[in-house]
Design a protein around this motif. Structure first.
Motif, PDB file in Angstrom:
ATOM      1  N   VAL A 159       0.840  -1.203   0.000  1.00 23.38           N
ATOM      2  CA  VAL A 159       0.000   0.000   0.000  1.00 23.38           C
ATOM      3  C   VAL A 159       0.875   1.252   0.000  1.00 23.38           C
ATOM      4  O   VAL A 159       0.558   2.246  -0.667  1.00 23.38           O
ATOM      5  CB  VAL A 159      -0.947  -0.007   1.213  1.00 23.38           C
ATOM      6  CG1 VAL A 159      -1.718   1.310   1.312  1.00 23.38           C
ATOM      7  CG2 VAL A 159      -1.939  -1.161   1.105  1.00 23.38           C
TER       8      VAL A 159
ATOM      9  N   VAL B 162       2.255   1.714  -3.611  1.00 22.71           N
ATOM     10  CA  VAL B 162       1.188   2.172  -4.510  1.00 22.71           C
ATOM     11  C   VAL B 162       0.821   3.618  -4.198  1.00 22.71           C
ATOM     12  O   VAL B 162       0.556   4.420  -5.103  1.00 22.71           O
ATOM     13  CB  VAL B 162      -0.039   1.254  -4.395  1.00 22.71           C
ATOM     14  CG1 VAL B 162      -1.199   1.797  -5.233  1.00 22.71           C
ATOM     15  CG2 VAL B 162       0.302  -0.161  -4.830  1.00 22.71           C
ATOM     16  N   SER B 163       0.810   3.970  -2.918  1.00 26.78           N
ATOM     17  CA  SER B 163       0.506   5.350  -2.527  1.00 26.78           C
ATOM     18  C   SER B 163       1.572   6.310  -3.032  1.00 26.78           C
ATOM     19  O   SER B 163       1.268   7.446  -3.415  1.00 26.78           O
ATOM     20  CB  SER B 163       0.384   5.448  -1.005  1.00 26.78           C
ATOM     21  OG  SER B 163      -0.659   4.631  -0.517  1.00 26.78           O
TER      22      SER B 163
ATOM     23  N   ALA C 238       0.783   6.904  -6.561  1.00 30.17           N
ATOM     24  CA  ALA C 238      -0.447   7.669  -6.749  1.00 30.17           C
ATOM     25  C   ALA C 238      -0.320   9.120  -6.316  1.00 30.17           C
ATOM     26  O   ALA C 238      -1.108   9.964  -6.750  1.00 30.17           O
ATOM     27  CB  ALA C 238      -1.592   7.007  -5.968  1.00 30.17           C
TER      28      ALA C 238
ATOM     29  N   SER D 260      -4.610  10.992  -1.092  1.00 31.49           N
ATOM     30  CA  SER D 260      -4.501   9.935  -2.095  1.00 31.49           C
ATOM     31  C   SER D 260      -4.126   8.606  -1.442  1.00 31.49           C
ATOM     32  O   SER D 260      -4.553   7.538  -1.899  1.00 31.49           O
ATOM     33  CB  SER D 260      -3.466  10.313  -3.159  1.00 31.49           C
ATOM     34  OG  SER D 260      -2.178  10.473  -2.589  1.00 31.49           O
ATOM     35  N   THR D 261      -3.362   8.644  -0.362  1.00 28.68           N
ATOM     36  CA  THR D 261      -3.030   7.421   0.375  1.00 28.68           C
ATOM     37  C   THR D 261      -4.284   6.799   0.975  1.00 28.68           C
ATOM     38  O   THR D 261      -4.476   5.579   0.903  1.00 28.68           O
ATOM     39  CB  THR D 261      -2.009   7.727   1.485  1.00 28.68           C
ATOM     40  OG1 THR D 261      -0.802   8.214   0.893  1.00 28.68           O
ATOM     41  CG2 THR D 261      -1.705   6.486   2.303  1.00 28.68           C
TER      42      THR D 261
ATOM     43  N   VAL E 238      -6.183   5.159  -1.807  1.00 26.84           N
ATOM     44  CA  VAL E 238      -5.563   3.898  -2.229  1.00 26.84           C
ATOM     45  C   VAL E 238      -5.946   2.774  -1.277  1.00 26.84           C
ATOM     46  O   VAL E 238      -6.299   1.666  -1.701  1.00 26.84           O
ATOM     47  CB  VAL E 238      -4.037   4.055  -2.301  1.00 26.84           C
ATOM     48  CG1 VAL E 238      -3.339   2.692  -2.407  1.00 26.84           C
ATOM     49  CG2 VAL E 238      -3.648   4.912  -3.494  1.00 26.84           C
TER      50      VAL E 238
END
Length: 256
Positions: A88, A91-92, A95, A107-108, A111
């Protein structure tokens, strides 16, 4: 705001989430596992008594139930939570700055929320967890493939929905964008849920025990994802504020 910074904070969030998730799983889930095992043993007792005089079987290496429900559960929960937190976090990091005008912390959080829906919630709705004594041992492989197929489809559909939303945001309102992207995701996962085989191997297992087990399983998943999302969002938000303040001081110093 480097990927390494996100990864480290994701791992820390996963560690904290793993401890919390273990507590929830032990308190809410283990009593339901014990109840399911009791049902399994009650069903197996007559068969064992009938076959005991015919053959002696080597029980092999056995792990005690106490170790399974404590150290085993803690080890598995912490390992999964830490790995998930790291994923995560990465990916954060990707993003951050790429989803509209959302700040890295926002945005975190998004996600983590979308990850929970795509990876945990939707597959669980199609193929919910099953306790001991439920399911045919001969179909474990096929049921595993079906579950991961649903999970993969859901995850890919969510990625596609996010990419679609990014493209539509430049020409549509946020409401219409969310409506179209969310609708596209729902269509894909609903079709997948209808097409993929349905598993119905409950037999005479008590419905209340099954319900309590599945409720505890979903609560455990929600705790893990929720804790990772909340803790990581806070850590990333604090990092962003610190970096923003540092950048502001540098800009001010450059003007003097």
């Amino acid at each position: 705001m480097t990927p390494r910074a996100f990864l480290v904070r994701g791992l820390l969030a996963g560690l904290a989430a793993g401890i919390l998730t273990f507590g929830v799983a032990y308190v809410a889930g283990e009593p339901q596992v014990d109840a399911a095992i009791a049902v399994e043993e009650a069903v197996a007792a007559p068969a064992d008594a009938h076959t005991h005089d015919h053959a002696e079987e080597d029980p092999g290496t056995e792990v005690s139930r106490d170790n399974q429900s404590t150290w085993g559960l803690a080890t598995g929960t912490l390992a999964v939570s830490i790995v998930l937190g790291g994923v995560v976090g990465l990916v954060s990091a990707f993003a951050a700055g790429r989803i509209g005008r959302l700040r890295p912390g926002q945005s975190t959080a998004l996600v983590a929320l979308l990850g929970f829906v795509a990876v945990a919630l939707v597959p669980f709705l199609k193929y919910p967890g099953t306790p001991p004594a439920v399911g045919n041992p001969d179909t474990i492989s096929s049921r595993t493939v079906e579950y991961f197929s649903m999970q993969s489809i859901s995850l890919l559909a969510m990625i596609g929905a996010v990419l679609l939303a990014r493209r539509l945001l430049s020409s549509m309102s946020t409401y219409r964008t969310l409506l179209i992207a969310g609708g596209a995701y729902l269509v894909v996962v609903i079709v997948a849920a209808v097409v993929l085989p349905t598993v119905n191997e409950i037999g005479n297992f008590p419905a209340d025990t099954l319900w309590y087990f599945r409720r505890a399983s979903l609560l455990t998943l929600a705790t893990m994802w929720g804790a990772i999302g909340i803790i990581l969002t806070g850590l990333v938000g604090r990092l962003y504020e610190t970096e923003s303040a540092t950048a502001a001081r540098r800009d001010l110093a450059a003007t003097l």
